[in-house]
Write an enzyme that holds these catalytic residues in place. Structure first.
Site, PDB file in Angstrom:
ATOM      1  N   ASP A 153       0.831  -0.852  -0.051  1.00 52.07           N
ATOM      2  CA  ASP A 153       0.262   0.204  -0.125  1.00 52.07           C
ATOM      3  C   ASP A 153       0.761   1.448  -0.190  1.00 52.07           C
ATOM      4  O   ASP A 153       1.140   2.121   1.472  1.00 52.07           O
ATOM      5  CB  ASP A 153      -0.618   0.353   1.184  1.00 52.07           C
ATOM      6  CG  ASP A 153      -1.485  -0.522   1.214  1.00 52.07           C
ATOM      7  OD1 ASP A 153      -3.169  -0.891   0.741  1.00 52.07           O
ATOM      8  OD2 ASP A 153      -1.357  -2.298   2.478  1.00 52.07           O
ATOM      9  N   ARG A 161       4.291   2.364   2.707  1.00 50.13           N
ATOM     10  CA  ARG A 161       5.629   1.543   3.017  1.00 50.13           C
ATOM     11  C   ARG A 161       6.524   1.885   3.323  1.00 50.13           C
ATOM     12  O   ARG A 161       7.512   1.104   4.230  1.00 50.13           O
ATOM     13  CB  ARG A 161       4.657   0.203   2.887  1.00 50.13           C
ATOM     14  CG  ARG A 161       2.758   0.192   2.162  1.00 50.13           C
ATOM     15  CD  ARG A 161       2.445   0.266   3.846  1.00 50.13           C
ATOM     16  NE  ARG A 161       1.298   0.001   4.105  1.00 50.13           N
ATOM     17  CZ  ARG A 161       0.824   0.269   4.866  1.00 50.13           C
ATOM     18  NH1 ARG A 161       0.734   0.809   6.026  1.00 50.13           N
ATOM     19  NH2 ARG A 161      -1.123  -0.492   5.379  1.00 50.13           N
ATOM     20  N   ARG A 223      -6.173  11.203   2.354  1.00 48.78           N
ATOM     21  CA  ARG A 223      -5.464   9.988   2.003  1.00 48.78           C
ATOM     22  C   ARG A 223      -6.797  10.250  -0.404  1.00 48.78           C
ATOM     23  O   ARG A 223      -6.228   9.144  -0.617  1.00 48.78           O
ATOM     24  CB  ARG A 223      -6.217   8.825   2.138  1.00 48.78           C
ATOM     25  CG  ARG A 223      -5.534   8.199   3.427  1.00 48.78           C
ATOM     26  CD  ARG A 223      -6.023   7.018   4.574  1.00 48.78           C
ATOM     27  NE  ARG A 223      -5.490   5.716   3.511  1.00 48.78           N
ATOM     28  CZ  ARG A 223      -6.494   4.852   3.702  1.00 48.78           C
ATOM     29  NH1 ARG A 223      -7.398   4.624   4.813  1.00 48.78           N
ATOM     30  NH2 ARG A 223      -6.324   3.242   3.043  1.00 48.78           N
ATOM     31  N   LYS A 253     -10.022   2.302  -4.601  1.00 51.96           N
ATOM     32  CA  LYS A 253      -9.822   1.401  -3.760  1.00 51.96           C
ATOM     33  C   LYS A 253     -10.804   2.805  -3.054  1.00 51.96           C
ATOM     34  O   LYS A 253     -10.128   3.626  -3.147  1.00 51.96           O
ATOM     35  CB  LYS A 253      -9.110   1.070  -2.217  1.00 51.96           C
ATOM     36  CG  LYS A 253      -8.026   2.109  -2.140  1.00 51.96           C
ATOM     37  CD  LYS A 253      -6.685   1.280  -1.178  1.00 51.96           C
ATOM     38  CE  LYS A 253      -5.889   2.196  -1.126  1.00 51.96           C
ATOM     39  NZ  LYS A 253      -4.610   1.358  -0.160  1.00 51.96           N
ATOM     40  N   HIS A 254     -11.920   2.753  -1.774  1.00 53.91           N
ATOM     41  CA  HIS A 254     -12.761   1.276  -1.575  1.00 53.91           C
ATOM     42  C   HIS A 254     -13.858   1.254  -2.129  1.00 53.91           C
ATOM     43  O   HIS A 254     -14.859   2.030  -1.623  1.00 53.91           O
ATOM     44  CB  HIS A 254     -12.714   1.236  -0.114  1.00 53.91           C
ATOM     45  CG  HIS A 254     -10.590   1.533   0.400  1.00 53.91           C
ATOM     46  ND1 HIS A 254     -10.497   3.232   0.941  1.00 53.91           N
ATOM     47  CD2 HIS A 254      -9.620   0.452   1.427  1.00 53.91           C
ATOM     48  CE1 HIS A 254      -9.702   3.109   1.250  1.00 53.91           C
ATOM     49  NE2 HIS A 254      -9.661   1.607   1.542  1.00 53.91           N
ATOM     50  N   HIS A 266     -11.363  -0.552   9.871  1.00 56.30           N
ATOM     51  CA  HIS A 266     -10.349  -0.972  10.679  1.00 56.30           C
ATOM     52  C   HIS A 266     -10.309  -1.219  12.047  1.00 56.30           C
ATOM     53  O   HIS A 266     -10.515  -2.574  12.485  1.00 56.30           O
ATOM     54  CB  HIS A 266      -9.132  -0.450  10.749  1.00 56.30           C
ATOM     55  CG  HIS A 266      -8.344  -0.244   9.365  1.00 56.30           C
ATOM     56  ND1 HIS A 266      -8.994   0.876   9.166  1.00 56.30           N
ATOM     57  CD2 HIS A 266      -7.879  -0.676   9.103  1.00 56.30           C
ATOM     58  CE1 HIS A 266      -7.726   1.143   7.934  1.00 56.30           C
ATOM     59  NE2 HIS A 266      -7.149   0.196   8.063  1.00 56.30           N
ATOM     60  N   ASP A 338     -10.801  -5.775   0.630  1.00 62.65           N
ATOM     61  CA  ASP A 338      -9.544  -4.905   1.747  1.00 62.65           C
ATOM     62  C   ASP A 338      -9.431  -6.181   3.017  1.00 62.65           C
ATOM     63  O   ASP A 338      -9.546  -7.731   3.153  1.00 62.65           O
ATOM     64  CB  ASP A 338     -10.074  -4.028   2.240  1.00 62.65           C
ATOM     65  CG  ASP A 338      -9.301  -2.808   3.360  1.00 62.65           C
ATOM     66  OD1 ASP A 338      -8.112  -3.107   3.488  1.00 62.65           O
ATOM     67  OD2 ASP A 338      -9.421  -2.403   3.273  1.00 62.65           O
TER      68      ASP A 338
END
Length: 620
Positions: A153, A161, A223, A253-254, A266, A338
């Site tokens: 990601d 990352r 984001r 996404k998403h 999450h 996801d």
């Protein structure tokens, strides 16, 4: 894309033996081939690619086909040699010691890299490239070996990352949204793609296609490219094309849209109350545009959307994945979930049902099931027992294999580890990123022309929010202190400053010539409203100190609605060194702010009134 003849020769070789495709090749073998093929790939596989994929699938066992459905994480920086700590993580999750052992056990279709989650996959370019090569060798070593999709990601900005440096620090989606430039979105995505491809990462779970219309959205926010669905659509399409040019596959996404929620999937299962008309006008345009741009992958959202399928999360909804995405939108690429270990999935589906339900709904690849052994056996049992038909399994396996053919992975998936060091953090990438970051800085308020700051020596107090992982104040202070005649003092007041902390900040402000407040009400354990109220109290108290105050929003731009009386307000859309250095350059006039708000900032507690409209931005 390679010619049909070349592709036929390569895949025919695979049908005979994995070794013919370089399973035992060197780390640098075929380094140019996959990148060239990936840069020209498209989401829609041609008839011959599908024919080859079906031929490959026909030689696979049922267990191997089910393995292709899964995207797994592995702990450690090397495929074969890991620390005892990493081995303990792999043993706890999978019952084996090394990343290569995980690949050999399940024969998964894909692996995903993390620096967190106890995985520690990402240290430096050469190490990452070596890990990718090692995992590919492990996957190809079987007599019916199939190369891996290797993913991560790398959205840039808030979610990234790769270690920065050496990776290029790029502006995130909302920062790029503030430039209103599709060319900037394209270039940022191309740089991302080039650096990932050099590391052997061939699938990026980006761009975010959500339209952020909730100022208190705890999971999307920065984001997103913004709040205008048509502009977000243009930016997302540009990012898809840019990543493809860079050499990696994109994932929008998403789906079907996570931009209007006050809950984080999450931890919980959010509910989106959009009407069908709102879904088509607000949420779907970026996904439509991405598909038209050649999108490779769509990632699902763990959200409830009653207008589409009442009571069933999108990830597990046949109406949403197969009916809407496949049928109405005509998407023929990969559908991936996801992470299935998120609260939005586990709250309703136990480990033995989540993967089965998502696959039955139309997902091709199942990302991070919370208990891999349980999930794998559950899908296997569902196929053997007839709950999932053999034809349904074949559809996804063929689609996955076709992607790998189109990505050039069957020509040799290895990358040159020395070249990775040259590409990641390339000087040209860094220079372009600096320019893109500067274009995003947005001046929202500048009452009485406080900015740019006049010349002269100055003692600056830098106060407000920061954390050890996002030292925003330290970065601001370093940029201030690097200027002649400027001294900077840092006073971290936290996300929810109590009155004694506020009093100390006011006392410190009176011995300084300027206060720069780093505001961020979006991050922390407390509710957004509580953090926002506390930070507003800090700003108001500092304004009353008599020392000039400039507020820098170091994350979401919405914070100013809690203290609209602040005379000067600047948005950076990020806590990275590049973003905060650009903000300081703007304070002193070395950078003329040209960014414009990609979202509207509503009045606090008002019904529909905008404090600052979409597209607002000042200059000097």
């Amino acid at each position: 894309m390679r010619s049909t003849t070349t592709r036929r020769q390569a895949v025919t070789g695979l049908l005979g033996t994995a070794a013919a495709l370089g399973a035992g090749g060197s780390a640098g073998a075929s380094a140019a081939g996959p990148a060239a093929a990936r840069s020209a790939g498209t989401a829609g596989s041609g008839w011959y690619t599908r024919l080859l994929a079906r031929a490959l699938a026909s030689r696979m066992t049922l267990e191997e086909k089910v393995g292709q459905l899964f995207v797994v994480e592995v702990a450690g920086q090397d495929a074969d040699e890991v620390t005892d700590a990493a081995a303990a993580v792999n043993e706890r999750r999978y019952g084996v010691r090394t990343p290569a052992d995980v690949v050999r056990k399940y024969r998964p279709g894909a692996v995903i890299y993390f620096s967190s989650r106890n995985d520690d996959n990402l240290r430096d370019p050469r190490q990452i490239a070596r890990l990718s090569n090692g995992l590919q060798r492990a996957s190809l070593a079987h007599r019916r070996g199939v190369p891996l999709i290797i993913s991560t990601d790398q959205e840039s900005g808030l979610v990234h990352r790769l270690p920065i440096p050496p990776a290029t620090e790029l502006p995130g989606s909302m920062a790029l949204g503030a430039t209103w430039s599709t060319a900037d979105a394209h270039r940022a995505a191309e740089i991302t793609g080039r650096e990932l491809a050099a590391l052997g990462i061939n699938q990026n779970y980006a761009p975010v296609a959500d339209v952020n219309v909730d100022p208190d959205n705890p999971v999307i926010g920065l984001r997103s490219y913004g709040a205008d669905p048509q502009q977000v659509a243009r930016m997302v399409a540009a990012a898809v094309r840019g990543q493809r040019r860079g050499g990696v596959a994109s994932a929008a996404k998403h789906f079907p849209g996570h931009g209007d929620t006050g809950q984080d999937s999450h931890f919980l299962l959010p509910r989106i109350e959009h009407t069908l008309e709102e879904i088509h006008e607000l949420d779907l345009p970026p996904f439509r545009a991405a598909i038209a741009a050649g999108l490779d992958t769509v990632m699902t959202a763990h959200i409830l959307v009653p207008a589409l399928d009442d009571g069933v999360p999108a990830t597990m909804s046949h109406r949403i994945l197969t009916g809407l995405l496949r049928g109405e939108l005509g998407f023929d690429g990969l559908i991936v979930t996801d992470a299935l270990d998120m609260g939005g999935a586990t709250s309703q589906y136990p480990p033995d049902r989540a993967s089965v339900a998502a696959f039955a709904a139309g997902a091709d690849m199942l990302v991070l099931p919370p208990e891999m052994d349980v999930a794998y056996e559950a899908v296997l049992a569902a196929v053997r027992g007839g709950e999932i038909g053999a034809r349904r399994l074949e559809e996804s396996v063929v689609r996955i294999l076709a992607r790998k053919i189109d990505e050039g992975l069957f020509f040799g998936p290895f990358v040159d580890e020395r070249r990775a060091e040259r590409i990641v953090g390339d000087a040209g990438h860094v220079a372009d990123a600096r320019t893109l970051t500067g274009r995003a800085v947005t001046l929202v308020k500048n009452d009485a022309g406080l900015l740019p700051l006049a010349a002269g020596a100055r003692r600056v107090l830098v106060a407000g929010w920061q954390t050890s992982s996002a030292p925003a104040l330290d970065r601001l202070a370093r940029a201030v202190g690097a200027r002649g005649g400027q001294t900077a003092t840092v006073l971290a007041t936290g996300g929810t400053p109590a009155q004694p902390v506020i009093d100390a900040a006011v006392a410190a402000a009176r011995s300084h010539d300027l206060v720069v407040v780093g505001a961020n009400a979006a991050a922390g354990a407390e509710p957004v409203a509580e953090r926002g109220a506390a930070q507003a109290a800090l700003v108001r108290a500092l304004l009353a100190s008599g020392t000039p105050v400039v507020v820098v929003a170091v994350r979401n731009p919405y914070d100013v609605r809690r203290f609209p009386e602040a005379p000067a307000y600047l948005c950076t859309y990020g806590t990275g060194t590049g973003a905060l250095t650009a903000a300081v350059d703007a304070l002193y006039g070395d950078l003329r702010p040209t960014g414009r708000l990609p979202v509207a900032i509503p009045e606090q507690g008002a019904t529909g009134a905008d404090l600052f409209p979409l597209g607002h931005g000042l200059g000097y």
